[in-house]
Design an enzyme around this catalytic site. Sequence first.
Site, PDB file in Angstrom:
ATOM      1  N   SER A 193       5.319  -7.030   3.257  1.00  8.46           N
ATOM      2  CA  SER A 193       5.895  -7.364   4.567  1.00  8.46           C
ATOM      3  C   SER A 193       6.656  -8.698   4.491  1.00  8.46           C
ATOM      4  CB  SER A 193       4.770  -7.458   5.597  1.00  8.46           C
ATOM      5  OG  SER A 193       3.854  -8.454   5.198  1.00  8.46           O
ATOM      6  N   LYS A 220      -1.254  -6.980  -9.330  1.00  9.42           N
ATOM      7  CA  LYS A 220      -2.230  -7.111  -8.236  1.00  9.42           C
ATOM      8  C   LYS A 220      -1.811  -6.075  -7.205  1.00  9.42           C
ATOM      9  CE  LYS A 220      -3.084  -8.315  -4.568  1.00  9.42           C
ATOM     10  NZ  LYS A 220      -3.421  -7.308  -3.527  1.00  9.42           N
ATOM     11  N   GLU A 232       9.293  -4.202  12.888  1.00  9.42           N
ATOM     12  CA  GLU A 232       8.982  -3.047  12.029  1.00  9.42           C
ATOM     13  C   GLU A 232       7.661  -2.428  12.508  1.00  9.42           C
ATOM     14  OE1 GLU A 232       7.724  -3.902   7.953  1.00  9.42           O
ATOM     15  OE2 GLU A 232       8.888  -2.188   7.260  1.00  9.42           O
ATOM     16  N   GLU A 270      -4.979  -3.691  -2.073  1.00 10.65           N
ATOM     17  CA  GLU A 270      -6.425  -3.431  -2.069  1.00 10.65           C
ATOM     18  C   GLU A 270      -6.760  -2.177  -1.259  1.00 10.65           C
ATOM     19  OE1 GLU A 270      -4.657  -5.749  -0.675  1.00 10.65           O
ATOM     20  OE2 GLU A 270      -5.702  -6.886   0.883  1.00 10.65           O
ATOM     21  N   CYS A 323       9.554   1.677   3.331  1.00 15.26           N
ATOM     22  CA  CYS A 323      10.455   0.578   3.677  1.00 15.26           C
ATOM     23  C   CYS A 323      11.869   1.096   3.891  1.00 15.26           C
ATOM     24  CB  CYS A 323      10.446  -0.470   2.586  1.00 15.26           C
ATOM     25  SG  CYS A 323      11.142   0.154   1.068  1.00 15.26           S
ATOM     26  N   PHE A 336       0.806  -1.224   0.000  1.00 18.19           N
ATOM     27  CA  PHE A 336       0.000   0.000   0.000  1.00 18.19           C
ATOM     28  C   PHE A 336       0.838   1.273   0.000  1.00 18.19           C
ATOM     29  CE2 PHE A 336       0.784  -0.227   4.618  1.00 18.19           C
ATOM     30  CZ  PHE A 336       1.006   1.113   4.908  1.00 18.19           C
TER      31      PHE A 336
END
Length: 497
Positions: A226, A173, A382, A176, A281, A149
């Site tokens: 992740s 993909k 994280e 969402e 990240c 995301f």
Amino acid sequence: MNLIQHYVGGELISGSSNRKGKVFNPALGEQKSEVILANKLDLDKTVSIAKKAFELWSIKPSLQRARVMFKFKELIEKNSKELTELIVSEHGKVYEDAKGSLTRGLEVVEFACGIPQILKGEFSENVGTDVDSWSMRQPLGVVAGITPFNFPAMVPMWMFPIAIACGNTFILKPSEKDPSCSIKLAQLLKQAGLPDGVFNVVNGDKESVDAILENKDIKAVSFVGSTPIAKYIYENAAKNEKRVQALGGAKNHLVVMPDCDIDGAVNGLMGAAYGSAGERCMAQSVAVAVGGIGDELVSRLSKKVEALNVGPGMDKNSEMGPLVTKEHLEKVKGYVDLGVKEGANLIVDGRNIKLQGYENGFFIGGCLFDNVKKDMRIYKEEIFGPVLSVIRVKTFEEATKLINEHEYGNGVSIYTRDGDAGRTFSSKIQVGMVGINVPIPVPMAFHSFGGWKRSLFGDSAMHGIEGVRFYTKLKTITSRWPSGIRSNPEFVMPTMK
Ligand code: NAD
């Protein structure tokens, strides 16, 4: 309610699934759209369309494919405002930051414009008497990208411009949580002249990801997200005989040496820890204060963290926007609660921020911990929010050891005026991307992006030459055109005489 569909074969379609996800405007805390979540049938149909499109796309001269990229670049520039606003409205990051992330994606398109030069093979004349040999790289077929995301434009753009320019067809993909930007990019690609079926967007969650992993016609999977999911993708894509690169999570350290330019280090940390609300990240979430610099560092940081301008991404004065969802906000707040319980000193507490007019938004202010210890969960895990931990060590060697022992190895930086420390650090540190007096060492598009250890599963980093290699397979040809005399059968290994 706005409905976000899939983009397959050059058009928007709804597919056969009746499952839907919710997409929010994080600044308002309100649902703005519904997104259709694909099932296996939808994914498999898309793969058939992409497989058919591969037949013609893969044999197009690379110069023609590059021309589509040139046109696409122009269209992204023209539509940059709309794309940026889509990022802000679904992710929440501030406008200029969102625009910057789009530019970093655009740079990969610019790299892909040079694909004819990059795909040139190697040729050796006379590897044996009158025998020539050459090697070339050919596309794989249908390839897929599964993205997180936090960079709804940039991370997909690390993948598909190179994959497509190399002659593959692509199924994206996206996350969402913020899928609209991908749909707009697909429409721009069509406008740029990309044939239908070469680039497709299938929206979904685990069900569509599993369908990607199981479909035998998908030859390679690129993943960013992740670490637990990256590992799952790596194992299952490999089990299904696919090429795979799976980039995972991170815990990045910025080492502050006692001799450094402290203003530079503090400003670097502010942007790197709190930019994009820490949802990067490459965010620097740990400051390692070496020697006696800890007190001054914490004192300077705390003033700046308290003064952070938190607000909606479309407000020009905002330095930091909201988090992406309410669940993520609760998770990040939970980590701050945990840090207090674990005994770290919470110097700045951003948990109770309330913004007038945005009372339901997913906001948290900047948080700063001091005296964090290496066995605390807030150090090991994280957090992916605007939470900076300061950990104090006595020496450069202790700082290096700490970082090398961490399970993640995405990015790292050192601030110092000592060239020897900088050079030793870059040589010995067990991390994929290293900054020296640079806070967020994200490589440019013509280099490659990738971490080490549990921040990347697979052999290739993203974009640059590593991307080209990932999306192509090597073929080496050895040829002879005998004139007249035919040789007799040879039963021994051919060698040069
Ligand atoms: P995520 O792992 O939750 O989701 C990433 C993708 O995987 C999404 O498309 C999602 O739909 C899918 N997914 C989620 N759960 C799944 C499951 N159980 N099975 C199959 N697919 C699943 O990650 P996120 O929250 O969207 O993104 C944040 C994470 O991404 C952070 O850990 C961050 O460090 C990481 N990230 C890494 C890099 C990098 O380059 N290393 C870059 C950006 C983000």
